[in-house]
Design a protein around this motif. Structure first.
Motif, PDB file in Angstrom:
ATOM      1  N   PHE A   1       0.598   2.867   6.078  1.00 40.91           N
ATOM      2  CA  PHE A   1       1.337   2.945   7.342  1.00 40.91           C
ATOM      3  C   PHE A   1       0.585   2.231   8.469  1.00 40.91           C
ATOM      4  CE2 PHE A   1       2.190   5.107  11.378  1.00 40.91           C
ATOM      5  CZ  PHE A   1       3.535   4.810  11.498  1.00 40.91           C
ATOM      6  N   ILE A   2      -0.738   2.423   8.542  1.00 38.59           N
ATOM      7  CA  ILE A   2      -1.530   1.791   9.599  1.00 38.59           C
ATOM      8  C   ILE A   2      -1.513   0.270   9.449  1.00 38.59           C
ATOM      9  CG2 ILE A   2      -3.895   1.486  10.455  1.00 38.59           C
ATOM     10  CD1 ILE A   2      -4.286   4.496   9.906  1.00 38.59           C
TER      11      ILE A   2
ATOM     12  N   SER B   1      -3.909  14.600  -1.948  1.00 39.69           N
ATOM     13  CA  SER B   1      -4.713  14.146  -0.820  1.00 39.69           C
ATOM     14  C   SER B   1      -4.982  12.643  -0.905  1.00 39.69           C
ATOM     15  CB  SER B   1      -6.032  14.919  -0.752  1.00 39.69           C
ATOM     16  OG  SER B   1      -6.773  14.735  -1.938  1.00 39.69           O
TER      17      SER B   1
ATOM     18  N   GLN C   1       0.832  -1.203   0.000  1.00 36.92           N
ATOM     19  CA  GLN C   1       0.000   0.000   0.000  1.00 36.92           C
ATOM     20  C   GLN C   1       0.867   1.253   0.000  1.00 36.92           C
ATOM     21  OE1 GLN C   1      -3.495   0.102  -0.124  1.00 36.92           O
ATOM     22  NE2 GLN C   1      -3.131   2.264  -0.494  1.00 36.92           N
ATOM     23  N   LEU C   2       1.953   1.262   0.767  1.00 37.02           N
ATOM     24  CA  LEU C   2       2.874   2.399   0.751  1.00 37.02           C
ATOM     25  C   LEU C   2       3.530   2.567  -0.618  1.00 37.02           C
ATOM     26  CD1 LEU C   2       4.558   2.067   4.254  1.00 37.02           C
ATOM     27  CD2 LEU C   2       3.153   3.977   3.437  1.00 37.02           C
TER      28      LEU C   2
ATOM     29  N   ALA D   1       1.078   4.135  -2.839  1.00 34.43           N
ATOM     30  CA  ALA D   1       0.920   5.559  -2.530  1.00 34.43           C
ATOM     31  C   ALA D   1       2.038   6.379  -3.162  1.00 34.43           C
ATOM     32  CB  ALA D   1       0.902   5.764  -1.018  1.00 34.43           C
TER      33      ALA D   1
ATOM     34  N   LEU E   1      -1.855  10.920   0.100  1.00 34.67           N
ATOM     35  CA  LEU E   1      -1.677  11.004   1.544  1.00 34.67           C
ATOM     36  C   LEU E   1      -2.544   9.968   2.256  1.00 34.67           C
ATOM     37  CD1 LEU E   1      -0.396  12.475   3.953  1.00 34.67           C
ATOM     38  CD2 LEU E   1      -2.368  14.007   3.907  1.00 34.67           C
ATOM     39  N   VAL E   2      -3.801   9.858   1.858  1.00 33.12           N
ATOM     40  CA  VAL E   2      -4.703   8.881   2.470  1.00 33.12           C
ATOM     41  C   VAL E   2      -4.199   7.463   2.190  1.00 33.12           C
ATOM     42  CG1 VAL E   2      -7.041   7.921   2.405  1.00 33.12           C
ATOM     43  CG2 VAL E   2      -6.710  10.390   2.448  1.00 33.12           C
ATOM     44  N   SER E   3      -3.762   7.200   0.975  1.00 30.13           N
ATOM     45  CA  SER E   3      -3.238   5.886   0.621  1.00 30.13           C
ATOM     46  C   SER E   3      -1.989   5.567   1.444  1.00 30.13           C
ATOM     47  CB  SER E   3      -2.929   5.848  -0.878  1.00 30.13           C
ATOM     48  OG  SER E   3      -2.503   4.578  -1.271  1.00 30.13           O
ATOM     49  N   GLY E   4      -1.124   6.548   1.604  1.00 27.19           N
ATOM     50  CA  GLY E   4       0.077   6.346   2.407  1.00 27.19           C
ATOM     51  C   GLY E   4      -0.247   6.119   3.874  1.00 27.19           C
ATOM     52  N   LEU E   5      -1.227   6.867   4.399  1.00 30.71           N
ATOM     53  CA  LEU E   5      -1.647   6.687   5.782  1.00 30.71           C
ATOM     54  C   LEU E   5      -2.225   5.293   5.989  1.00 30.71           C
ATOM     55  CD1 LEU E   5      -1.950   7.994   8.547  1.00 30.71           C
ATOM     56  CD2 LEU E   5      -4.170   8.871   7.805  1.00 30.71           C
ATOM     57  N   LEU E   6      -3.040   4.853   5.056  1.00 28.56           N
ATOM     58  CA  LEU E   6      -3.600   3.498   5.122  1.00 28.56           C
ATOM     59  C   LEU E   6      -2.479   2.460   5.128  1.00 28.56           C
ATOM     60  CD1 LEU E   6      -6.026   1.565   5.036  1.00 28.56           C
ATOM     61  CD2 LEU E   6      -5.947   1.746   2.544  1.00 28.56           C
TER      62      LEU E   6
END
Length: 185
Positions: free
Chosen positions: A85-86, A75, A63-64, A67, A78-83
Motif C-alpha cells: 500500500f505504501i 502478521s 506487492q499487494l 500479500a 499484513l506487513v506485506s500488504g502495508l508495504l
C-alpha cells in the motif's frame, strides 16, 4: 606420406559476448539521451518522475497481490500488504503531482549524497594509516557539498536537478559502453 591425424580447419573464434557494433549503437543512443537531458533538464526530470512513479505503482500492485496470495502467518501478510500500500501510494502521488515528485526525489537524492559522503569521510578517518585515505575523504566531502548544494538550490533549480543527474548518468554510461565497443572491435 599421409598424416595420421586429420587436421581440422581452424577459424578464428568469435569472442563470447555481444557484437561490438550493437554496443556502439547502445552507447550512441545513451549519449544522445544524455545530451537531450542536458538540453531540457526539466523535461528530463518529469520523465524520471513518471518512470519512477510508474515503477512504484506497478511494484505496489505486485506487492499487494503477493500479500493476498501469501499462505504465511497473518502478521506477515499484513506487513506485506502495508508495504504494498505504501509503495502504491507513493507511486500514485508521484504520478498525480509530478512537480512535487521532482522535489521529493531531489531531496531523497540530496539526503543520499550527504549520508554517503559523511560515511566516506568517517571511513577515511578510520583508514588514516593507509595511503590514499585523503582521496576517500575528499570524495566524501564533495558528496556532502553536492548534497547541500542540491538542498539550497531546490527553490531555484529544483525542477532541473534530476534531469541534469539523468543527463550525467546517460552520458557517462554511453561513453563507457561506446569505449567498450571500440575496444572490442
Amino acid at each position: 606420406m599421409s598424416d595420421p591425424m586429420p587436421r581440422r580447419e581452424t577459424r578464428p573464434r568469435r569472442p563470447l559476448g555481444p557484437d561490438w557494433r550493437w554496443l556502439l549503437v547502445l552507447g550512441a543512443l545513451l549519449i544522445v539521451g544524455g545530451v537531450v537531458a542536458f538540453l531540457n533538464p526539466f523535461a528530463a526530470s518529469l520523465t524520471a518522475v513518471a518512470i519512477a512513479g510508474s515503477i512504484l505503482l506497478l511494484g505496489g500492485v505486485l506487492q499487494l497481490w503477493i500479500a493476498f496470495q501469501d499462505d504465511g502467518p497473518g502478521s506477515a501478510r499484513l506487513v506485506s500488504g502495508l508495504l504494498g500500500f505504501i509503495v502504491l501510494a507513493f507511486g500514485v502521488a508521484l504520478l498525480a503531482n509530478p512537480l512535487a515528485g521532482i522535489v521529493s526525489l531531489t531531496l531523497i537524492i540530496a539526503g543520499f549524497f550527504i549520508a554517503v559522503g559523511l560515511l566516506r569521510v568517517l571511513l577515511a578517518f578510520h583508514l588514516r594509516e593507509r595511503r590514499g585515505w585523503g582521496w576517500l575523504a575528499l570524495a566524501g566531502a564533495i558528496s556532502v557539498a553536492l548534497g547541500l548544494w542540491i538542498i539550497f538550490a531546490i527553490p531555484e533549480a529544483g525542477g532541473g536537478i534530476l534531469g541534469i543527474f539523468l543527463g550525467i548518468e546517460l552520458l557517462t554510461s554511453g561513453i563507457g559502453v561506446a569505449a567498450l565497443a571500440w575496444r572490442l572491435r
